[in-house]
Enzyme design. Sequence first.
Site, PDB file in Angstrom:
ATOM      1  CE  LYS A 159      -3.363   0.032   2.880  1.00  0.00           C
ATOM      2  NZ  LYS A 159      -4.311  -0.050   4.087  1.00  0.00           N
ATOM      3  N   GLY A 165      -8.320   5.583  -1.979  1.00  0.00           N
ATOM      4  CA  GLY A 165      -9.189   5.241  -3.053  1.00  0.00           C
ATOM      5  C   GLY A 165      -8.458   4.180  -4.007  1.00  0.00           C
ATOM      6  N   GLY A 166      -7.937   3.220  -3.310  1.00  0.00           N
ATOM      7  CA  GLY A 166      -7.479   2.041  -4.223  1.00  0.00           C
ATOM      8  C   GLY A 166      -6.088   2.303  -4.866  1.00  0.00           C
ATOM      9  CG  HIS A 209     -13.501  -1.600   3.394  1.00  0.00           C
ATOM     10  ND1 HIS A 209     -12.345  -1.305   2.384  1.00  0.00           N
ATOM     11  CD2 HIS A 209     -13.950  -0.471   4.008  1.00  0.00           C
ATOM     12  CE1 HIS A 209     -12.393   0.114   2.827  1.00  0.00           C
ATOM     13  NE2 HIS A 209     -13.310   0.469   3.472  1.00  0.00           N
ATOM     14  CG  HIS A 236      -7.136  -3.106  -4.519  1.00  0.00           C
ATOM     15  ND1 HIS A 236      -7.430  -4.489  -3.976  1.00  0.00           N
ATOM     16  CD2 HIS A 236      -6.190  -3.336  -5.197  1.00  0.00           C
ATOM     17  CE1 HIS A 236      -6.661  -5.280  -4.061  1.00  0.00           C
ATOM     18  NE2 HIS A 236      -5.963  -4.683  -5.163  1.00  0.00           N
ATOM     19  CD  GLU A 276     -11.354   3.413   4.303  1.00  0.00           C
ATOM     20  OE1 GLU A 276     -10.555   2.415   4.009  1.00  0.00           O
ATOM     21  OE2 GLU A 276     -11.746   4.045   3.309  1.00  0.00           O
ATOM     22  NE  ARG A 293     -10.600  11.086   0.763  1.00  0.00           N
ATOM     23  CZ  ARG A 293     -11.554  10.003   0.350  1.00  0.00           C
ATOM     24  NH1 ARG A 293     -12.795   9.971   0.732  1.00  0.00           N
ATOM     25  NH2 ARG A 293     -10.889   8.898   0.171  1.00  0.00           N
TER      26      ARG A 293
END
Length: 679
Positions: A159, A165-166, A209, A236, A276, A293
């Site tokens: 990552k 946002g993937g 998720h 993703h 998350e 955000r």
Amino acid sequence: MTFSKILIANRGEIACRVIRTAQRLGLQSVAVFSDADRDSLHVRMADEAIHIGPPAALQSYLRKDKIIDAAKQTNAQAIHPGYGFLSENYEFCTMCKENNLIFIGPPPNAIRDMGIKNLSKIIMHDANVPVIFGYHGEDQSDATLFSEAKKIGYPIMIKAVRGGGGKGMRIALNENEFMDQLNAAKSESRKSFNDDSVLLEKYIQRPRHVEVQVFGDMHQNYVYLFERDCSVQRRHQKIIEEAPAPGLDWSTRKKLGEAAVKAARAVNYVGAGTVEFIMDENQNFYFMEMNTRLQVEHPITEMITGTDLVEWQIKVAQGEVLPLKQDDIKLNGHAFEARIYAEDPANQFMPGSGRLTYLRTPPTGGDGKIRVETGVLEGDEVSVHYDPMIAKLVAWSTNRGSALQKLRNALQQYYIGGLKTNIPFLMSLCDNKQFQLGNVHTDFIKENKDALFHLQQITPTIAVAAASAFINSQQQPIQSNPNAAPSFFTTCNNSFRPNFSQKQSLTLNYDKKDYQFQIERIDSSNLLVTYENKTYPVEIRPTKDELILLIDGHQFRCRVHIDGDTCTFYSNVSGTSFDFKLRPPSFLAKLASSGLGGAAATSDNPIAPMPGTIDKILVQEGTNVKQGQPLLVMTAMKMEHVIKANKNGTIGKINAIAGKVVKKGEILLTYVAEDKKQN
């Protein structure tokens, strides 16, 4: 800290969303736009708009200085960043503060601490929020990362440290593919965030998720507004979200919310944020990241809590206390959000772009139970330079089952022409039994591929209806009313003549199969359509925006849209749409097959699968390549796409140029012909 004018440093549907709430609160709004967005909906809705540069985001929406200047030029006192672009940019938030502009979002330090993934894990661990550890070190050499991956054990999640946002995210299932996935993640991260640092984590297989909406104010008050499940993803990236998460008991729900509040409190958070979590099959959950955000999927939280989160953002930014305390926030019903994308699910969800030549949205009614959040109108362009999301369709009801049915019915009434969309796929998802049961996880699409990607069968009724609707759409109206629907029964040169029979042939192609028809008109409202040796009587009743067809005693409503050689037929019987190709006359087909109709007609050379920008060219003219070998890299819709050799061969001419935009179907390079190689 009150303000009367807001600049929205964004575009598309989120800019429109912020403008609507600002208008309701009596605030003036300022839009910014690139060359590509000069006529966009958010520009038309705002009180003022400032041009900030060329289409590329790096030269417009990511230009901090231009956006600050636009705010000063229009005397805006506050900036709402939306999501994406500069919404989680520490430097931009700091610049706003330095220029006496209120940033409608968290303080700079919270953005910085939560934006650096390895640092955020340490902060969360210290705050007693469950985390999964991996490698978050500063040594980013390939050798160190490869070594650390072996220590953690495969599969590995790679990552981007500043990701979201993937973007900059890859999964390496074993060490043989680790380096390729690492290089892809770093390259994508560098383009999206100007930083190619990555972290490594153990990848939990079949995870869910689940994320929690939190809010904080300047008076140290914090609340959570329950959770959302965003497990069903492709590349993703989320495709459908729901709130609350299915199958969670209230004890787990409360623990999730309290952990999210701990996370917000640990960084002195202010405003809207999303924490998350990754959840395993036993509903154990671990901190993944915090998005500092407003999320794309925030409307479903609004639907189940009866709130306007943009209004909350504005009030908190003005120094007000949170509108509600934790005990006052009640969970009511269930909501889904489906993201309508310009993409081709059958072709690995390849993003698309182009003009929306036909657009009809489902009725929303006056009860707020169906919402369409969009930034486009019919005739607008879905640009290659930005995310290909067309709209968000949101549905609420008292329970999950009825909310899903509302969403499915609304999708059936969403009509888009001019480019491929994921609407049929979303309807297939709604029909899937496992999804209906709430058995969701991040590999859901992969594991249910056969069920989700089946082709809708063409029944004789659908075939005859499509042919009838197409023929009707090609004719000129005989009525004096200029707004009347087109009718089959006249042409521009003559009108219907009683007792005069007119016949014609028509061939439509769907999924590589030809459907052949003989069509005879009987009078101004009736046809005889012969298909597969059976003749069907068809009565056509045009309405303002639809056709009512009566076929062999079966009446139903439908629509048809013609775009080039594609005839899109929308049927309320099948609940989906069909993209028929118009089969050209035989002499044109022979011309194309001979190669005289253009190189693209028969070429097996690599072509651009979608519009985009050439990023890297990995071969040279004269290079011998094997099937599957990477040839070049394209960037489209902010994602990288590797174009691979479709056969063994020798590279002839390279047409592609690094940095240049190409159209869909454009030949990128050619192979040397076999006879030339032998000579």
